[in-house]
Design a protein around this motif. Structure first.
Motif, PDB file in Angstrom:
ATOM      1  N   VAL A   1       1.934 -16.850   9.209  1.00 24.22           N
ATOM      2  CA  VAL A   1       1.419 -15.955   8.099  1.00 24.22           C
ATOM      3  C   VAL A   1       2.797 -15.459   7.650  1.00 24.22           C
ATOM      4  CG1 VAL A   1       0.265 -13.996   7.654  1.00 24.22           C
ATOM      5  CG2 VAL A   1      -0.946 -15.966   9.064  1.00 24.22           C
ATOM      6  N   PHE A   2       3.478 -14.884   8.520  1.00 22.84           N
ATOM      7  CA  PHE A   2       4.773 -13.819   8.397  1.00 22.84           C
ATOM      8  C   PHE A   2       5.514 -14.994   7.250  1.00 22.84           C
ATOM      9  CE2 PHE A   2       9.146 -13.130   8.933  1.00 22.84           C
ATOM     10  CZ  PHE A   2       9.138 -11.641   8.356  1.00 22.84           C
ATOM     11  N   PHE A   3       5.891 -15.772   7.486  1.00 23.29           N
ATOM     12  CA  PHE A   3       6.837 -16.702   6.602  1.00 23.29           C
ATOM     13  C   PHE A   3       6.217 -17.180   5.398  1.00 23.29           C
ATOM     14  CE2 PHE A   3       9.089 -17.622  10.871  1.00 23.29           C
ATOM     15  CZ  PHE A   3      10.242 -16.920  10.514  1.00 23.29           C
ATOM     16  N   MET A   4       4.805 -17.504   5.286  1.00 22.59           N
ATOM     17  CA  MET A   4       4.028 -17.794   4.172  1.00 22.59           C
ATOM     18  C   MET A   4       4.178 -16.622   3.169  1.00 22.59           C
ATOM     19  SD  MET A   4       3.037 -20.879   3.903  1.00 22.59           S
ATOM     20  CE  MET A   4       1.756 -20.499   2.766  1.00 22.59           C
ATOM     21  N   LEU A   5       4.054 -15.459   3.778  1.00 22.24           N
ATOM     22  CA  LEU A   5       4.035 -14.089   2.853  1.00 22.24           C
ATOM     23  C   LEU A   5       5.279 -13.832   2.264  1.00 22.24           C
ATOM     24  CD1 LEU A   5       1.552 -11.784   5.021  1.00 22.24           C
ATOM     25  CD2 LEU A   5       1.143 -13.011   2.851  1.00 22.24           C
ATOM     26  N   GLN A   6       6.490 -14.349   3.098  1.00 21.91           N
ATOM     27  CA  GLN A   6       7.712 -14.195   2.609  1.00 21.91           C
ATOM     28  C   GLN A   6       8.093 -14.933   1.318  1.00 21.91           C
ATOM     29  OE1 GLN A   6      10.285 -12.032   4.049  1.00 21.91           O
ATOM     30  NE2 GLN A   6       8.103 -11.616   5.095  1.00 21.91           N
ATOM     31  N   THR A   7       7.027 -16.094   0.804  1.00 18.51           N
ATOM     32  CA  THR A   7       7.550 -16.867  -0.205  1.00 18.51           C
ATOM     33  C   THR A   7       6.477 -16.153  -1.435  1.00 18.51           C
ATOM     34  OG1 THR A   7       5.312 -18.411   0.367  1.00 18.51           O
ATOM     35  CG2 THR A   7       7.521 -18.832   1.050  1.00 18.51           C
ATOM     36  N   TYR A   8       5.585 -15.375  -1.163  1.00  9.84           N
ATOM     37  CA  TYR A   8       4.860 -14.674  -2.256  1.00  9.84           C
ATOM     38  C   TYR A   8       5.676 -13.643  -2.919  1.00  9.84           C
ATOM     39  CZ  TYR A   8       0.382 -16.621  -0.902  1.00  9.84           C
ATOM     40  OH  TYR A   8      -0.630 -17.848  -0.313  1.00  9.84           O
ATOM     41  N   PRO A   9       5.430 -13.857  -4.352  1.00  9.67           N
ATOM     42  CA  PRO A   9       6.351 -12.689  -5.105  1.00  9.67           C
ATOM     43  C   PRO A   9       5.708 -11.423  -4.936  1.00  9.67           C
ATOM     44  CG  PRO A   9       5.103 -14.350  -6.555  1.00  9.67           C
ATOM     45  CD  PRO A   9       4.867 -14.737  -5.141  1.00  9.67           C
ATOM     46  N   THR A  10       6.777 -10.375  -4.942  1.00  7.36           N
ATOM     47  CA  THR A  10       6.166  -9.064  -4.589  1.00  7.36           C
ATOM     48  C   THR A  10       6.704  -8.300  -5.893  1.00  7.36           C
ATOM     49  OG1 THR A  10       8.099  -8.273  -3.404  1.00  7.36           O
ATOM     50  CG2 THR A  10       6.103  -9.029  -2.092  1.00  7.36           C
ATOM     51  N   CYS A  11       6.216  -7.109  -6.332  1.00  9.24           N
ATOM     52  CA  CYS A  11       6.244  -6.325  -7.271  1.00  9.24           C
ATOM     53  C   CYS A  11       7.663  -5.600  -6.890  1.00  9.24           C
ATOM     54  CB  CYS A  11       5.535  -5.084  -7.712  1.00  9.24           C
ATOM     55  SG  CYS A  11       5.816  -4.027  -8.965  1.00  9.24           S
TER      56      CYS A  11
ATOM     57  N   LYS B   1       1.388  -2.343 -13.090  1.00  6.70           N
ATOM     58  CA  LYS B   1       0.959  -3.416 -14.259  1.00  6.70           C
ATOM     59  C   LYS B   1       2.306  -4.003 -14.737  1.00  6.70           C
ATOM     60  CE  LYS B   1      -3.155  -1.409 -14.560  1.00  6.70           C
ATOM     61  NZ  LYS B   1      -4.185  -2.180 -13.629  1.00  6.70           N
ATOM     62  N   THR B   2       3.306  -4.100 -13.980  1.00  8.50           N
ATOM     63  CA  THR B   2       4.352  -5.152 -14.193  1.00  8.50           C
ATOM     64  C   THR B   2       3.924  -6.352 -14.136  1.00  8.50           C
ATOM     65  OG1 THR B   2       5.243  -4.901 -12.031  1.00  8.50           O
ATOM     66  CG2 THR B   2       6.098  -3.363 -13.615  1.00  8.50           C
ATOM     67  N   GLN B   3       4.624  -7.536 -14.691  1.00  7.28           N
ATOM     68  CA  GLN B   3       4.122  -9.063 -14.869  1.00  7.28           C
ATOM     69  C   GLN B   3       5.302  -9.674 -14.678  1.00  7.28           C
ATOM     70  OE1 GLN B   3       2.034  -9.665 -18.603  1.00  7.28           O
ATOM     71  NE2 GLN B   3       0.057  -8.470 -17.858  1.00  7.28           N
ATOM     72  N   LEU B   4       5.324 -10.966 -14.128  1.00  6.34           N
ATOM     73  CA  LEU B   4       6.059 -11.959 -13.769  1.00  6.34           C
ATOM     74  C   LEU B   4       5.729 -13.335 -14.421  1.00  6.34           C
ATOM     75  CD1 LEU B   4       8.321 -12.400 -10.733  1.00  6.34           C
ATOM     76  CD2 LEU B   4       7.014 -14.193 -11.053  1.00  6.34           C
ATOM     77  N   LEU B   5       6.587 -14.140 -14.960  1.00  8.45           N
ATOM     78  CA  LEU B   5       6.130 -15.405 -15.510  1.00  8.45           C
ATOM     79  C   LEU B   5       6.441 -16.631 -14.491  1.00  8.45           C
ATOM     80  CD1 LEU B   5       4.367 -17.063 -17.398  1.00  8.45           C
ATOM     81  CD2 LEU B   5       6.624 -17.146 -18.781  1.00  8.45           C
ATOM     82  N   ALA B   6       6.067 -17.148 -13.747  1.00 12.07           N
ATOM     83  CA  ALA B   6       6.338 -18.338 -13.070  1.00 12.07           C
ATOM     84  C   ALA B   6       6.056 -19.674 -13.408  1.00 12.07           C
ATOM     85  CB  ALA B   6       5.883 -18.004 -11.369  1.00 12.07           C
ATOM     86  N   GLN B   7       7.218 -20.383 -13.729  1.00  8.48           N
ATOM     87  CA  GLN B   7       7.301 -21.801 -14.174  1.00  8.48           C
ATOM     88  C   GLN B   7       7.702 -22.699 -13.195  1.00  8.48           C
ATOM     89  OE1 GLN B   7       9.231 -21.340 -17.797  1.00  8.48           O
ATOM     90  NE2 GLN B   7       7.219 -21.885 -18.770  1.00  8.48           N
ATOM     91  N   LYS B   8       6.597 -23.759 -12.826  1.00 10.93           N
ATOM     92  CA  LYS B   8       7.150 -24.923 -11.904  1.00 10.93           C
ATOM     93  C   LYS B   8       6.964 -26.210 -12.941  1.00 10.93           C
ATOM     94  CE  LYS B   8       3.959 -26.472  -8.978  1.00 10.93           C
ATOM     95  NZ  LYS B   8       3.131 -26.772  -7.765  1.00 10.93           N
ATOM     96  N   VAL B   9       8.076 -26.943 -12.556  1.00  8.63           N
ATOM     97  CA  VAL B   9       8.098 -28.394 -13.486  1.00  8.63           C
ATOM     98  C   VAL B   9       8.054 -29.471 -12.497  1.00  8.63           C
ATOM     99  CG1 VAL B   9       9.919 -29.801 -14.786  1.00  8.63           C
ATOM    100  CG2 VAL B   9       9.718 -27.210 -15.045  1.00  8.63           C
ATOM    101  N   GLN B  10       7.259 -30.451 -12.959  1.00 12.55           N
ATOM    102  CA  GLN B  10       6.849 -31.782 -12.319  1.00 12.55           C
ATOM    103  C   GLN B  10       7.109 -32.903 -13.260  1.00 12.55           C
ATOM    104  OE1 GLN B  10       2.790 -30.638 -11.111  1.00 12.55           O
ATOM    105  NE2 GLN B  10       3.530 -30.877  -8.851  1.00 12.55           N
ATOM    106  N   ILE B  11       7.585 -33.908 -12.644  1.00  7.98           N
ATOM    107  CA  ILE B  11       7.825 -35.208 -13.557  1.00  7.98           C
ATOM    108  C   ILE B  11       7.037 -36.167 -12.771  1.00  7.98           C
ATOM    109  CG2 ILE B  11       9.587 -36.944 -14.165  1.00  7.98           C
ATOM    110  CD1 ILE B  11      11.689 -34.671 -14.389  1.00  7.98           C
ATOM    111  N   LEU B  12       6.308 -36.993 -13.599  1.00  9.35           N
ATOM    112  CA  LEU B  12       5.532 -38.133 -13.118  1.00  9.35           C
ATOM    113  C   LEU B  12       6.243 -39.293 -12.781  1.00  9.35           C
ATOM    114  CD1 LEU B  12       2.705 -39.285 -12.440  1.00  9.35           C
ATOM    115  CD2 LEU B  12       2.489 -39.965 -14.937  1.00  9.35           C
ATOM    116  N   GLY B  13       6.423 -39.760 -11.461  1.00  7.68           N
ATOM    117  CA  GLY B  13       7.080 -41.078 -11.075  1.00  7.68           C
ATOM    118  C   GLY B  13       6.151 -41.854 -10.610  1.00  7.68           C
ATOM    119  N   LYS B  14       6.812 -42.928  -9.929  1.00  6.14           N
ATOM    120  CA  LYS B  14       5.843 -44.086  -9.453  1.00  6.14           C
ATOM    121  C   LYS B  14       4.908 -43.578  -8.319  1.00  6.14           C
ATOM    122  CE  LYS B  14       8.948 -47.771 -10.851  1.00  6.14           C
ATOM    123  NZ  LYS B  14       9.949 -48.873 -10.333  1.00  6.14           N
TER     124      LYS B  14
END
Length: 196
Positions: free
Chosen positions: A74-84, A155-168
């Motif tokens: 749980v600790f390490f999972m929470l480290q990956t969550y973005p914070t204000c 009320k601050t905001q963050l835009l997170a973008q993830k890119v994926q490519i379709l392969g075989k």
């Protein structure tokens, strides 16, 4: 884990109304408790192995290791969550959208020029809302997932973008193209980042 055992010991009332803590010491209680545990198996726990004896200590060790590993997970999972960045609260997902590009050229044009425009400008909104027509994704199709995250407190905001490519073998994350962009104070992109 010892505190849990001790709490059970202090609150246990025997059949005659006597408190267990008045009748037996904690270590004797714990020894009896661990040795008299039962293992149950099968659907609904209908098969009872009987008292486990000394193996009860091993079961307690296994419980303890599971408890510790669960805490670390749980600790390490929470480290990956973005914070204000202002008030250190976890950001919550407000809305999300996805855009699919039939080839790398169209994707690169979008990806490289998006943040050249002010985030509160019309060209930025047009790029975010644009969605090239991809009827059936083919190999090399690029998918951009955009999540708008926000802090409920300031009320601050963050835009997170993830890119994926379709392969075989299906969609593959392109980690080096992932980006998290903090938005200036007062900018609200809820009307721009909308499911398409």
């Amino acid at each position: 884990q010892l505190v849990i055992y001790y709490g059970e010991y202090r609150s246990l009332v025997l059949d005659d109304g006597t408190m267990a803590s008045d009748a037996i010491g904690f270590w004797d209680y714990l020894d009896t408790y661990l040795r008299s545990m039962h293992l149950k198996a099968g659907h609904g726990g209908h098969t009872d192995s009987g008292e486990v004896g000394d193996f009860g200590y091993w079961l307690a060790v296994i419980d303890f290791i599971g408890f510790i590993l669960g805490g670390f997970f749980v600790f390490f999972m929470l480290q990956t969550y973005p914070t204000c960045w202002k008030c250190s609260r976890y950001l919550r997902k407000i809305t999300k959208t996805g855009q699919m590009f039939p080839d790398h050229g169209q994707f690169a044009k979008y990806y490289d020029t998006l943040f050249q425009h002010p985030v509160d400008s019309r060209p930025f909104a047009d790029l975010m809302k644009g969605n090239p027509k991809v009827r059936k994704p083919a190999l090399g199709t690029v998918l951009v997932g955009s999540d708008l995250l926000g802090c409920e407190h300031c009320k601050t905001q963050l835009l997170a973008q993830k890119v994926q490519i379709l392969g075989k073998k299906g969609w593959k994350d392109i980690a080096k193209l992932t980006r998290n962009v903090r938005l200036p104070d007062g900018v609200d992109l809820r009307q721009v980042v909308t499911p398409g």
